[in-house]
Design an enzyme around this catalytic site. Structure first.
Site, short mmCIF file in Angstrom:
data_model
loop_
_atom_site.label_atom_id
_atom_site.label_comp_id
_atom_site.label_asym_id
_atom_site.label_seq_id
_atom_site.Cartn_x
_atom_site.Cartn_y
_atom_site.Cartn_z
N VAL A 199 -23.99 -12.31 39.22
CA VAL A 199 -25.22 -11.72 39.75
C VAL A 199 -25.24 -11.99 41.26
O VAL A 199 -25.19 -13.15 41.69
CB VAL A 199 -26.48 -12.31 39.07
CG1 VAL A 199 -27.74 -11.70 39.67
CG2 VAL A 199 -26.44 -12.08 37.56
N ASN B 236 -21.78 -20.36 42.25
CA ASN B 236 -20.55 -19.56 42.21
C ASN B 236 -20.60 -18.51 43.31
O ASN B 236 -21.65 -17.91 43.55
CB ASN B 236 -20.43 -18.87 40.84
CG ASN B 236 -20.25 -19.87 39.71
OD1 ASN B 236 -19.58 -20.89 39.87
ND2 ASN B 236 -20.87 -19.59 38.58
N HIS C 129 -27.72 -18.07 43.53
CA HIS C 129 -28.42 -18.90 42.55
C HIS C 129 -27.67 -20.20 42.33
O HIS C 129 -26.45 -20.22 42.34
CB HIS C 129 -28.61 -18.16 41.21
CG HIS C 129 -27.35 -17.53 40.67
ND1 HIS C 129 -26.88 -16.34 41.16
CD2 HIS C 129 -26.48 -17.93 39.72
CE1 HIS C 129 -25.77 -16.01 40.51
NE2 HIS C 129 -25.49 -16.98 39.64
N MET C 130 -28.44 -21.25 42.14
CA MET C 130 -27.86 -22.56 41.83
C MET C 130 -28.12 -22.83 40.36
O MET C 130 -29.26 -22.76 39.89
CB MET C 130 -28.51 -23.63 42.70
CG MET C 130 -27.88 -24.99 42.53
SD MET C 130 -28.32 -26.05 43.92
CE MET C 130 -30.04 -26.27 43.59
N HIS C 131 -27.05 -23.13 39.63
CA HIS C 131 -27.19 -23.52 38.22
C HIS C 131 -27.52 -25.01 38.16
O HIS C 131 -26.88 -25.82 38.83
CB HIS C 131 -25.87 -23.32 37.48
CG HIS C 131 -25.38 -21.91 37.40
ND1 HIS C 131 -25.51 -21.14 36.28
CD2 HIS C 131 -24.74 -21.12 38.30
CE1 HIS C 131 -24.97 -19.94 36.48
NE2 HIS C 131 -24.49 -19.91 37.71
N ARG D 60 -35.20 -20.39 33.24
CA ARG D 60 -34.12 -20.72 32.31
C ARG D 60 -33.11 -19.59 32.24
O ARG D 60 -33.48 -18.40 32.20
CB ARG D 60 -34.69 -20.99 30.91
CG ARG D 60 -35.48 -22.27 30.87
CD ARG D 60 -35.66 -22.82 29.48
NE ARG D 60 -36.69 -23.85 29.50
CZ ARG D 60 -36.48 -25.12 29.86
NH1 ARG D 60 -35.27 -25.52 30.22
NH2 ARG D 60 -37.48 -25.98 29.87
N ASP D 61 -31.82 -19.97 32.20
CA ASP D 61 -30.74 -19.00 32.05
C ASP D 61 -30.85 -18.35 30.67
O ASP D 61 -31.11 -19.01 29.67
CB ASP D 61 -29.38 -19.69 32.22
CG ASP D 61 -28.26 -18.71 32.45
OD1 ASP D 61 -27.72 -18.68 33.57
OD2 ASP D 61 -27.91 -17.96 31.51
N ILE D 62 -30.62 -17.05 30.62
CA ILE D 62 -30.75 -16.30 29.37
C ILE D 62 -29.64 -16.64 28.38
O ILE D 62 -29.78 -16.45 27.17
CB ILE D 62 -30.76 -14.77 29.69
CG1 ILE D 62 -31.45 -13.99 28.61
CG2 ILE D 62 -29.36 -14.25 29.97
CD1 ILE D 62 -31.75 -12.55 29.00
P1 5GP Z 1 -23.13 -16.44 37.81
O1 5GP Z 1 -21.95 -16.20 36.89
O2 5GP Z 1 -23.41 -15.24 38.67
O3 5GP Z 1 -23.02 -17.72 38.59
O4 5GP Z 1 -24.36 -16.67 36.86
C1 5GP Z 1 -25.26 -15.67 36.51
C2 5GP Z 1 -26.14 -16.26 35.43
O5 5GP Z 1 -27.28 -15.45 35.29
C3 5GP Z 1 -25.46 -16.35 34.07
O6 5GP Z 1 -25.45 -17.71 33.63
C4 5GP Z 1 -26.32 -15.44 33.19
O7 5GP Z 1 -26.46 -15.93 31.87
C5 5GP Z 1 -27.64 -15.41 33.94
N1 5GP Z 1 -28.40 -14.18 33.75
C6 5GP Z 1 -27.93 -12.92 33.90
N2 5GP Z 1 -28.91 -12.01 33.68
C7 5GP Z 1 -30.03 -12.74 33.39
C8 5GP Z 1 -31.37 -12.36 33.06
O8 5GP Z 1 -31.74 -11.17 33.00
N3 5GP Z 1 -32.25 -13.37 32.83
C9 5GP Z 1 -31.89 -14.68 32.90
N4 5GP Z 1 -32.85 -15.60 32.65
N5 5GP Z 1 -30.63 -15.08 33.20
C10 5GP Z 1 -29.71 -14.12 33.44
#
Ligand code: 5GP
Length: 118
Positions: free
Chosen positions: A97, A88, A101-103, A30-32
């Protein structure tokens, strides 16, 4: 060599995350900072920094990311209503990050794919 991110530590369970699925190729958690009632990240266990860095060797991993997304969408009860899968890439894509990663987002109507320009 690409630099590891916090996601590598999540894969190795060195820092806590709500891991929903893990196998030899991918991990889902799960996303934080959830942007929808369901917001799950599905990532390759191997460090691939961005969508630009995928190779033919990664095709089975990338395919697994989709089959795991479908499985988790069903598990979350959002498959019939629908959901969004999103990757992204780099600055214009809003990537934060640098571990591919796929949301998986769902549980409410998500609106248009992109914010409309005025
Ligand atoms: P991006 O913007 O790179 O596509 O998405 C990165 C995602 O990683 C964001 O939605 C952010 O909330 C999530 N995220 C960043 N750090 C952590 C973490 O330490 N744990 C979890 N579970 N999600 C994270």
């Amino acid at each position: 060599m690409a630099e590891e991110t916090i996601f590598s530590k999540i894969i190795r369970k060195e820092i806590p995350a709500q891991i929903l699925y893990q196998d030899e190729l991918v991990t889902a958690f799960r996303d934080i900072n959830p942007q929808a009632p369901t917001h799950i990240l599905i990532i390759p266990n191997k460090l691939i920094p961005t969508a630009n860095d995928v190779t033919a060797e990664d095709e089975s991993t990338l395919g697994r990311m989709l089959t795991v997304a479908a499985k988790l969408a069903a598990q979350e009860g959002i498959a019939a209503d629908g959901y969004r899968l999103m990757i992204n890439c780099n600055r214009h894509g809003g990537q934060e990050v640098y571990h591919l990663h796929m949301h998986l987002l769902g549980g409410r109507p998500l609106g248009p794919m992109l914010a409309r320009r005025e």
